[in-house]
Motif scaffolding. Structure first.
Motif, PDB file in Angstrom:
ATOM      1  N   PRO A  73       0.856  -1.181   0.000  1.00 58.41           N
ATOM      2  CA  PRO A  73       0.000   0.000   0.000  1.00 58.41           C
ATOM      3  C   PRO A  73       0.894   1.233   0.000  1.00 58.41           C
ATOM      4  CG  PRO A  73       0.118  -0.911   2.202  1.00 58.41           C
ATOM      5  CD  PRO A  73       0.885  -1.852   1.312  1.00 58.41           C
ATOM      6  N   TYR A 115       1.192   5.447  -0.171  1.00 60.48           N
ATOM      7  CA  TYR A 115       0.578   6.764  -0.110  1.00 60.48           C
ATOM      8  C   TYR A 115       1.675   7.807   0.097  1.00 60.48           C
ATOM      9  CZ  TYR A 115      -2.245  10.632   1.653  1.00 60.48           C
ATOM     10  OH  TYR A 115      -2.817  11.847   1.859  1.00 60.48           O
ATOM     11  N   GLU A 142       4.786   8.129  -1.079  1.00 62.91           N
ATOM     12  CA  GLU A 142       6.077   7.537  -0.718  1.00 62.91           C
ATOM     13  C   GLU A 142       7.123   7.801  -1.794  1.00 62.91           C
ATOM     14  OE1 GLU A 142       6.527   6.489   2.139  1.00 62.91           O
ATOM     15  OE2 GLU A 142       4.692   5.573   2.925  1.00 62.91           O
ATOM     16  N   ASP A 166      -2.633   4.587  -3.170  1.00 64.56           N
ATOM     17  CA  ASP A 166      -3.835   4.935  -2.414  1.00 64.56           C
ATOM     18  C   ASP A 166      -4.092   6.438  -2.495  1.00 64.56           C
ATOM     19  OD1 ASP A 166      -5.972   4.781  -0.699  1.00 64.56           O
ATOM     20  OD2 ASP A 166      -4.767   4.667   1.117  1.00 64.56           O
ATOM     21  N   ASN A 168      -7.905   8.388  -1.875  1.00 68.14           N
ATOM     22  CA  ASN A 168      -7.316   7.809  -0.680  1.00 68.14           C
ATOM     23  C   ASN A 168      -8.368   7.042   0.116  1.00 68.14           C
ATOM     24  OD1 ASN A 168      -6.681   8.468   2.516  1.00 68.14           O
ATOM     25  ND2 ASN A 168      -4.932   7.772   1.343  1.00 68.14           N
ATOM     26  N   HIS A 217      -5.015   2.823   4.590  1.00 70.30           N
ATOM     27  CA  HIS A 217      -4.101   1.702   4.609  1.00 70.30           C
ATOM     28  C   HIS A 217      -4.783   0.333   4.504  1.00 70.30           C
ATOM     29  CE1 HIS A 217      -0.974  -0.498   7.313  1.00 70.30           C
ATOM     30  NE2 HIS A 217      -0.656  -0.632   6.059  1.00 70.30           N
ATOM     31  N   ALA A 241       5.275   0.382   2.397  1.00 76.97           N
ATOM     32  CA  ALA A 241       6.141   0.853   1.317  1.00 76.97           C
ATOM     33  C   ALA A 241       7.130   1.903   1.794  1.00 76.97           C
ATOM     34  CB  ALA A 241       5.284   1.420   0.199  1.00 76.97           C
ATOM     35  N   ASP A 242       7.231   2.119   3.112  1.00 74.41           N
ATOM     36  CA  ASP A 242       8.083   3.214   3.590  1.00 74.41           C
ATOM     37  C   ASP A 242       9.413   2.722   4.146  1.00 74.41           C
ATOM     38  OD1 ASP A 242       7.208   1.989   5.836  1.00 74.41           O
ATOM     39  OD2 ASP A 242       6.337   3.756   6.779  1.00 74.41           O
ATOM     40  N   GLN A 293       9.975   0.758   6.448  1.00 73.74           N
ATOM     41  CA  GLN A 293       9.985   0.382   7.867  1.00 73.74           C
ATOM     42  C   GLN A 293       9.943  -1.137   7.987  1.00 73.74           C
ATOM     43  OE1 GLN A 293       6.909   3.158   9.759  1.00 73.74           O
ATOM     44  NE2 GLN A 293       8.648   3.118  11.149  1.00 73.74           N
ATOM     45  N   ARG A 299      12.286  -3.274  13.372  1.00 74.44           N
ATOM     46  CA  ARG A 299      11.622  -2.287  12.541  1.00 74.44           C
ATOM     47  C   ARG A 299      12.524  -1.068  12.396  1.00 74.44           C
ATOM     48  NH1 ARG A 299       6.596  -1.494  10.358  1.00 74.44           N
ATOM     49  NH2 ARG A 299       5.527   0.489  10.667  1.00 74.44           N
ATOM     50  N   ARG A 301      11.419   5.409   9.669  1.00 75.28           N
ATOM     51  CA  ARG A 301      11.050   5.881   8.348  1.00 75.28           C
ATOM     52  C   ARG A 301      12.154   6.771   7.784  1.00 75.28           C
ATOM     53  NH1 ARG A 301       6.818   7.611   5.208  1.00 75.28           N
ATOM     54  NH2 ARG A 301       4.901   6.498   5.678  1.00 75.28           N
ATOM     55  N   THR A 307       4.805   9.692   9.218  1.00 73.78           N
ATOM     56  CA  THR A 307       3.750   8.695   9.347  1.00 73.78           C
ATOM     57  C   THR A 307       2.416   9.261   8.873  1.00 73.78           C
ATOM     58  OG1 THR A 307       2.467   7.357  10.863  1.00 73.78           O
ATOM     59  CG2 THR A 307       3.459   9.337  11.774  1.00 73.78           C
ATOM     60  N   ASN A 308       1.647   8.407   8.207  1.00 73.79           N
ATOM     61  CA  ASN A 308       0.321   8.830   7.772  1.00 73.79           C
ATOM     62  C   ASN A 308      -0.739   8.403   8.768  1.00 73.79           C
ATOM     63  OD1 ASN A 308       1.005   9.994   5.174  1.00 73.79           O
ATOM     64  ND2 ASN A 308       1.681   7.925   4.694  1.00 73.79           N
TER      65      ASN A 308
END
Ligand code: UDP
Ligand code: MG
Length: 319
Positions: free
Chosen positions: A10, A12, A14, A45, A73, A76, A97-98, A100, A199, A202, A207-208
């Motif tokens: 997913p 958004y 990025e 998205d 949008n 997620h 997709a970031d 992380q 993890r 980013r 963060t979204n």
């Protein structure tokens, strides 16, 4: 024949993370392409930066890349759902997709899958990169949801996982709108296992998941997997009623054993307040228990999921 694996991302806004993400994904797929055929499905998205442009470029130069472009949008969880619905591979990996969720971990997921597991969660080691606030709220959330729900929800597991086609085929039947995919996957059962990873933080963008979105996801998680909050109304009602009974005993006792003394005014007011409040809450609880039934029925989840059947011949004995 080689088995197929789709990686669903997913995406958004990025744009800045895409080049590195793509090259790391390719490293993984190249290292395993003797055994598997890979597809990379980006779900755009409704990004407002040039993410879509970059994705389309990738898909033009690399035939294993698919771009699923959503009309706006949707968030997620829905973006993941769109990608999963699209995938028909033998295994489907979902990841952020970031960067992380490090693409290299896919190798671990796939190797567990090849051992015969149907669902492989990537679980983060203690969340060092997240703020204390996020860590403690996440901890509280998982504690609460596991107390209230009959479906065990694994803690510190995001939406980074691999699922086998047979699990995905079942998940596609879940039609609820407010979804908490982690819960649905756990609900589905099958052979589940976990691999561990750290993890990363980013590298680009922010963060979204605003506080509001996190709260909404938590509420979807709890209300999607538990009717405990509805049952709580009845329990509260019973305790308030019990208080009023104690009040009545006090007032009546006073009248019997000490008739000369006036019953204090507050006692009468309190007793009737507790009594009425209690009755109202119990009645609300009764309504709640019917609503919870309607609710569970309208979720329309499959009642059971068959994992495999041995000897299918018995089904059509006449043939
Ligand atoms: N994302 C999305 N739609 C949204 C918000 C986020 O597809 O409305 C994607 C985002 O691009 C990322 C993943 O979902 O790949 C996780 O989002 P984010 O990093 O903001 O969440 P966090 O890691 O902070 O929980
Ligand atoms: Mg993130």
């Amino acid at each position: 024949m080689k088995k197929t694996v789709n990686i669903v991302l997913p995406t958004y806004n990025e744009s800045l993370n895409l080049p590195k993400l793509y090259s790391e994904l390719k490293k993984v797929t190249k290292s395993l392409n003797r055994q598997y055929v890979f597809g990379i499905i980006f779900v755009n998205d409704g990004s407002t930066d040039d993410t879509l442009k970059k994705l389309i470029k990738l898909s033009q130069t690399d035939s294993s890349v698919t771009v699923l472009n959503l009309s706006r949008n949707f968030g997620h969880q829905i973006a993941i759902t769109a990608g999963m619905d699209y995938s028909e591979a033998d295994a489907t990996i979902t990841m952020d997709a970031d960067l992380q969720d490090p693409p290299a971990v896919c190798q671990k997921l796939i190797s567990k899958w090849s051992e015969g597991f149907d669902i492989v969660y990537a679980k983060r080691n203690p969340r060092k990169v997240d703020s204390i606030f996020k860590r403690s709220t996440a901890g509280l959330f998982y504690y609460l949801i596991n107390k209230m729900s009959d479906t065990p929800i694994p803690s510190n597991v995001g939406d980074f996982r691999l699922i086998d086609k047979k699990v995905l085929d079942q998940i596609k039947k879940f039609s609820e709108h407010q979804r908490f995919i982690r819960g649905l996957i756990s609900y589905a059962g099958f052979n589940q296992t976990t691999v561990y990873y750290s993890r990363a933080s980013r590298p680009n963008g922010k963060t979204n998941y605003s506080l509001k979105k996190m709260w909404r996801l938590a509420v979807d998680g709890i209300t999607g997997f538990s009717v405990a909050p509805l049952r709580f109304i009845s329990k509260l009602g019973y305790s308030v009623s019990l208080l009023s009974v104690m009040g009545i005993v006090y007032v009546v006792g006073l009248k019997i054993f000490d008739p000369a003394k006036e019953v204090p005014g507050w006692a009468f007011v309190m007793v009737s307040m507790f009594f009425l409040g209690g009755v109202q809450l119990i009645m609300l609880g009764v309504l709640g228990s019917y609503i919870s039934r309607i609710y569970v029925e309208t979720q329309n989840r499959p009642l059971y999921i068959v994992s495999s059947i041995t000897n299918k011949k018995t089904r059509r004995l006449s043939n």
